[in-house]
Design a protein around this motif. Structure first.
Motif, PDB file in Angstrom:
ATOM      1  N   UNK A 164      -7.120   1.747  38.487  1.00 52.01           N
ATOM      2  CA  UNK A 164      -7.931   2.498  37.532  1.00 52.01           C
ATOM      3  C   UNK A 164      -8.203   1.667  36.290  1.00 52.01           C
ATOM      4  N   UNK A 165      -7.202   0.890  35.858  1.00 50.36           N
ATOM      5  CA  UNK A 165      -7.386   0.025  34.692  1.00 50.36           C
ATOM      6  C   UNK A 165      -8.466  -1.014  34.968  1.00 50.36           C
ATOM      7  N   UNK A 166      -8.449  -1.591  36.157  1.00 48.94           N
ATOM      8  CA  UNK A 166      -9.447  -2.609  36.498  1.00 48.94           C
ATOM      9  C   UNK A 166     -10.853  -2.010  36.591  1.00 48.94           C
ATOM     10  N   UNK A 167     -10.934  -0.754  37.030  1.00 50.46           N
ATOM     11  CA  UNK A 167     -12.239  -0.095  37.082  1.00 50.46           C
ATOM     12  C   UNK A 167     -12.801   0.087  35.672  1.00 50.46           C
ATOM     13  N   UNK A 168     -11.930   0.410  34.706  1.00 47.15           N
ATOM     14  CA  UNK A 168     -12.391   0.564  33.322  1.00 47.15           C
ATOM     15  C   UNK A 168     -12.791  -0.783  32.718  1.00 47.15           C
ATOM     16  N   UNK A 169     -12.103  -1.842  33.122  1.00 49.80           N
ATOM     17  CA  UNK A 169     -12.384  -3.169  32.588  1.00 49.80           C
ATOM     18  C   UNK A 169     -13.529  -3.879  33.320  1.00 49.80           C
ATOM     19  N   UNK A 170     -13.901  -3.371  34.493  1.00 46.56           N
ATOM     20  CA  UNK A 170     -14.892  -4.050  35.343  1.00 46.56           C
ATOM     21  C   UNK A 170     -16.197  -4.400  34.628  1.00 46.56           C
ATOM     22  N   UNK A 171     -16.755  -3.499  33.792  1.00 43.02           N
ATOM     23  CA  UNK A 171     -18.008  -3.857  33.110  1.00 43.02           C
ATOM     24  C   UNK A 171     -17.860  -5.046  32.146  1.00 43.02           C
ATOM     25  N   UNK A 172     -16.607  -5.394  31.823  1.00 46.64           N
ATOM     26  CA  UNK A 172     -16.348  -6.487  30.877  1.00 46.64           C
ATOM     27  C   UNK A 172     -15.595  -7.640  31.554  1.00 46.64           C
ATOM     28  N   UNK A 173     -15.724  -7.707  32.865  1.00 45.97           N
ATOM     29  CA  UNK A 173     -14.922  -8.643  33.653  1.00 45.97           C
ATOM     30  C   UNK A 173     -15.066 -10.096  33.194  1.00 45.97           C
ATOM     31  N   UNK A 174     -16.249 -10.471  32.762  1.00 48.15           N
ATOM     32  CA  UNK A 174     -16.483 -11.858  32.352  1.00 48.15           C
ATOM     33  C   UNK A 174     -16.220 -12.108  30.872  1.00 48.15           C
ATOM     34  N   UNK A 193      -5.987  -6.895  31.109  1.00 46.03           N
ATOM     35  CA  UNK A 193      -7.032  -7.622  30.384  1.00 46.03           C
ATOM     36  C   UNK A 193      -7.947  -8.393  31.324  1.00 46.03           C
ATOM     37  N   UNK A 194      -9.182  -8.567  30.856  1.00 43.76           N
ATOM     38  CA  UNK A 194     -10.150  -9.369  31.599  1.00 43.76           C
ATOM     39  C   UNK A 194      -9.929 -10.842  31.244  1.00 43.76           C
ATOM     40  N   UNK A 195      -9.977 -11.703  32.272  1.00 46.29           N
ATOM     41  CA  UNK A 195      -9.740 -13.133  32.034  1.00 46.29           C
ATOM     42  C   UNK A 195     -10.875 -14.008  32.563  1.00 46.29           C
ATOM     43  N   UNK A 196     -11.990 -13.378  32.959  1.00 42.42           N
ATOM     44  CA  UNK A 196     -13.160 -14.153  33.386  1.00 42.42           C
ATOM     45  C   UNK A 196     -13.108 -14.619  34.821  1.00 42.42           C
ATOM     46  N   UNK A 197     -14.128 -15.358  35.203  1.00 43.16           N
ATOM     47  CA  UNK A 197     -14.284 -15.782  36.601  1.00 43.16           C
ATOM     48  C   UNK A 197     -13.307 -16.873  37.001  1.00 43.16           C
ATOM     49  N   UNK A 198     -12.591 -17.445  36.051  1.00 45.33           N
ATOM     50  CA  UNK A 198     -11.640 -18.490  36.387  1.00 45.33           C
ATOM     51  C   UNK A 198     -10.448 -17.980  37.152  1.00 45.33           C
ATOM     52  N   UNK A 199     -10.224 -16.677  37.116  1.00 46.30           N
ATOM     53  CA  UNK A 199      -9.124 -16.063  37.851  1.00 46.30           C
ATOM     54  C   UNK A 199      -9.652 -15.462  39.142  1.00 46.30           C
ATOM     55  N   UNK A 200      -8.808 -15.420  40.153  1.00 44.36           N
ATOM     56  CA  UNK A 200      -9.228 -14.905  41.460  1.00 44.36           C
ATOM     57  C   UNK A 200      -9.700 -13.460  41.376  1.00 44.36           C
TER      58      UNK A 200
END
Length: 255
Positions: A164-174, A193-200
């Motif tokens: 659920x946390x990742x779903x809330x953060x998804x719009x800010x993933x990058x 926390x979102x860490x950008x595309x550098x993470x899997x």
């Protein structure tokens, strides 16, 4: 004779200073207790720990064993409570009960003018009582109460899972550093926390823990200096970052 008079004057001055210091501490304790109580019910006070046993109360107080006067209030029934506090010999536990007329009783002795636990704490913080060793000084803060005090913070969420946390953060993933804090259990939180595309996955999740009230938070088991509240944790990680996380925190994500 002059030396004797000098010693007497010194003793009198020492006694005067000791009394002044005692009066200062008494006033400070009274003001603190009053400030903590204003506008709140008994159950919302930081010193109220709900329905816990004597053994649990002593476990919570043990890290402060040398801090005479440190205390907490706990309940046995809706009208029967217990005051647990640190004393020089260890711990004391006293029965605090509300009578049929609304008055409060300490070990079956009426406390005149006291009609709530807040009144009891203020009375015992301001003056001694024959039933209690010394005066109450610092409350042992209930960690759950700390959450209640911080829950107005937009990035602080209640109990939720990682997905659920990742779903809330998804719009800010990058957007590296976008974050939220979610509650897992009493004193245990997760920083997502979102860490950008550098993470899997694009996200990181870290454990924030404060298992003893009055002690700083830890991040994945590592102490965060002077971070006594979640707000202090977030401020620290925004400014300094940490070896456990990618980059620094930037913007909090609200529910």
């Amino acid at each position: 004779q002059q030396q004797q008079q000098q010693r007497e004057r010194e003793e009198q001055e020492a006694a005067r200073q000791a009394k002044a210091e005692a009066d200062r501490k008494k006033k400070q304790a009274e003001e603190q207790a009053k400030k903590q109580s204003e506008g709140k019910d008994d159950e919302e006070q930081v010193w109220y720990h709900g329905f816990i046993s004597r053994d649990v109360a002593e476990q919570l107080l043990t890290p402060f064993k040398g801090d005479v006067g440190r205390f907490l209030l706990r309940s046995k029934t809706p009208t029967l409570h217990a005051l647990s506090l640190v004393v020089p010999t260890g711990f004391e536990h006293h029965k605090v009960e509300k009578g049929p007329d609304g008055s409060m009783f300490l070990n079956d002795k009426k406390l005149e003018g006291c009609v709530s636990l807040q009144d009891v704490v203020q009375r015992l913080s301001a003056s001694t009582h024959p039933e209690v060793t010394g005066q109450l000084t610092q409350p042992l803060t209930n960690i759950a109460s700390e959450f209640l005090m911080e829950r107005g913070t937009p990035w602080l969420h209640g109990t939720m899972g990682r997905q659920q946390a990742e779903e809330l953060l998804a719009p800010h993933k990058d957007k590296v550093g976008y974050f939220l804090v979610r509650m897992k259990s009493n004193g245990v939180y997760a920083l997502s926390m979102a860490v950008g595309s550098g993470s899997e996955s694009g996200f990181e999740h870290h454990r924030l823990e404060k298992t003893v009230a009055g002690q700083p938070f830890t991040l994945n088991g590592k102490a965060l200096p002077k971070c006594m509240t979640l707000q202090a944790v977030v401020k620290y990680l925004r400014v300094h970052g940490h070896e456990e996380i990618t980059g620094k925190l930037t913007s909090g994500v609200a529910p």
